[in-house]
Enzyme design. Structure first.
Site, PDB file in Angstrom:
ATOM      1  N   HIS A 161       0.569  -1.285   0.165  1.00  0.00           N
ATOM      2  CA  HIS A 161       0.070   0.053  -0.217  1.00  0.00           C
ATOM      3  C   HIS A 161       1.068   1.323   0.115  1.00  0.00           C
ATOM      4  O   HIS A 161       1.962   1.040   0.391  1.00  0.00           O
ATOM      5  CB  HIS A 161      -0.757   0.400   1.539  1.00  0.00           C
ATOM      6  CG  HIS A 161      -2.201  -1.472   1.224  1.00  0.00           C
ATOM      7  ND1 HIS A 161      -1.858  -1.507   2.663  1.00  0.00           N
ATOM      8  CD2 HIS A 161      -2.738  -1.271   0.248  1.00  0.00           C
ATOM      9  CE1 HIS A 161      -3.067  -3.163   2.022  1.00  0.00           C
ATOM     10  NE2 HIS A 161      -3.925  -2.772   0.902  1.00  0.00           N
ATOM     11  N   CYS A 248      -1.959  -0.050   9.483  1.00  0.00           N
ATOM     12  CA  CYS A 248      -3.496  -0.768   8.588  1.00  0.00           C
ATOM     13  C   CYS A 248      -4.310  -1.533  10.089  1.00  0.00           C
ATOM     14  O   CYS A 248      -5.212  -2.304   9.603  1.00  0.00           O
ATOM     15  CB  CYS A 248      -3.456  -1.558   7.969  1.00  0.00           C
ATOM     16  SG  CYS A 248      -2.287  -2.773   8.113  1.00  0.00           S
TER      17      CYS A 248
HETATM   18  N1  GLY Z   1      -2.722  -8.972   4.258  1.00  0.00           N
HETATM   19  C1  GLY Z   1      -2.892  -8.343   4.363  1.00  0.00           C
HETATM   20  C2  GLY Z   1      -3.708  -7.476   2.590  1.00  0.00           C
HETATM   21  O1  GLY Z   1      -2.888  -8.472   1.917  1.00  0.00           O
HETATM   22  O2  GLY Z   1      -4.449  -7.076   2.386  1.00  0.00           O
END
Ligand code: GLY
Length: 253
Positions: A161, A248
């Site tokens: 991300h 996250c």
């Molecule tokens: N394990 C977090 C994701 O890949 O979204």
């Protein structure tokens, strides 16, 4: 934005079945729970009232709650996560958020993960990644523009991300990896660049006047100390094994 609340979710016993590209091995679920408890404690120490949701059965990535929504001072945008197995996570997050904000939903074919969205002041950087597409970014951008905010799309060529690599550590300073150090969209900020061997520390979380950073990155810690903010170091090794990190694991608002 001054935060007063956070929403988190306790990891389930099936967390090792989540999506990951990491080669660090399977997570130890007992250790992950201890790390999660320390994380909630750190948010409490930052002055936040923390909601801890129960594990979401059938959703081994469900504790990475940040991907399911983008919460601004004005609205909660419920995402359509880019990974199809994660789309069932959003309903329970929307239910938790409806007590605090009006909700708006991203519609397919738009996809977006909250991990790709960085809010700095009233501006949003929206990473275009394997999880977030142009339509998803545009829907979020239009939602926040309606409340007087601005946004910029930023291609994400490295990391899962955008916030795996870029985070705000003050109103005018970004902590980022070398991949993003010279990105023109980020040129207006002071930039602290992490060493390649400390790239994971780019995922440092600012909560009001404090910084929560992953443990074990001494060069980054030293650079951050220059900002004069209290720093909390947390071991998040078991979440790193599942491509997750400090940002996250919660929604802050
Ligand atoms: N394990 C977090 C994701 O890949 O979204």
């Amino acid at each position: 934005m001054t935060f007063t609340h956070a929403i988190t979710r306790r990891p389930g016993k099936d967390m090792a079945s989540g999506i990951t590209t990491s080669t660090l091995g399977p997570p130890d679920c007992i250790k992950a729970l201890e790390q999660f408890d320390a994380y909630v404690d750190a948010l409490n120490r930052c002055g936040l009232s923390v909601t801890v949701l129960d594990p979401l059965e059938g959703h081994p990535d469900g504790h990475f709650v940040e991907d399911a929504a983008v919460v601004t001072p004005d609205v909660a945008v419920i995402t359509n996560p880019g990974a199809p197995p994660r789309r069932g996570e959003v309903r329970s997050i929307a239910a938790a958020l409806q007590h605090y904000r009006q909700t708006v939903w991203v519609q397919p074919p738009g996809t977006i993960d909250g991990g790709d969205v960085l809010m700095v002041g009233r501006h949003f950087f929206i990473g275009l990644s394997d999880r977030t597409n142009q339509q998803g970014a545009r829907q979020l951008g239009e939602a926040v523009t309606g409340f007087g905010c601005t946004w910029t799309p930023v291609p994400v060529a490295a990391g899962l991300h955008f916030k795996s690599s870029v985070n705000a550590v003050s109103e005018d300073t970004l902590l980022l990896t070398r991949d993003f150090a010279d990105h023109p969209a980020l040129a207006g900020f002071h930039r602290i660049v992490v060493l390649p061997q400390e790239a994971y520390a780019g995922n440092t979380l600012r909560v009001n006047d404090r910084l929560i950073m992953p443990a074990g990155f001494p060069d980054t810690r030293q650079k951050l100390q220059a900002l004069g903010k209290p720093i909390i170091e947390l071991d998040v090794s078991e979440f790193r094994k599942m491509d997750g990190g400090l940002t996250c694991l919660s929604l802050r608002f």
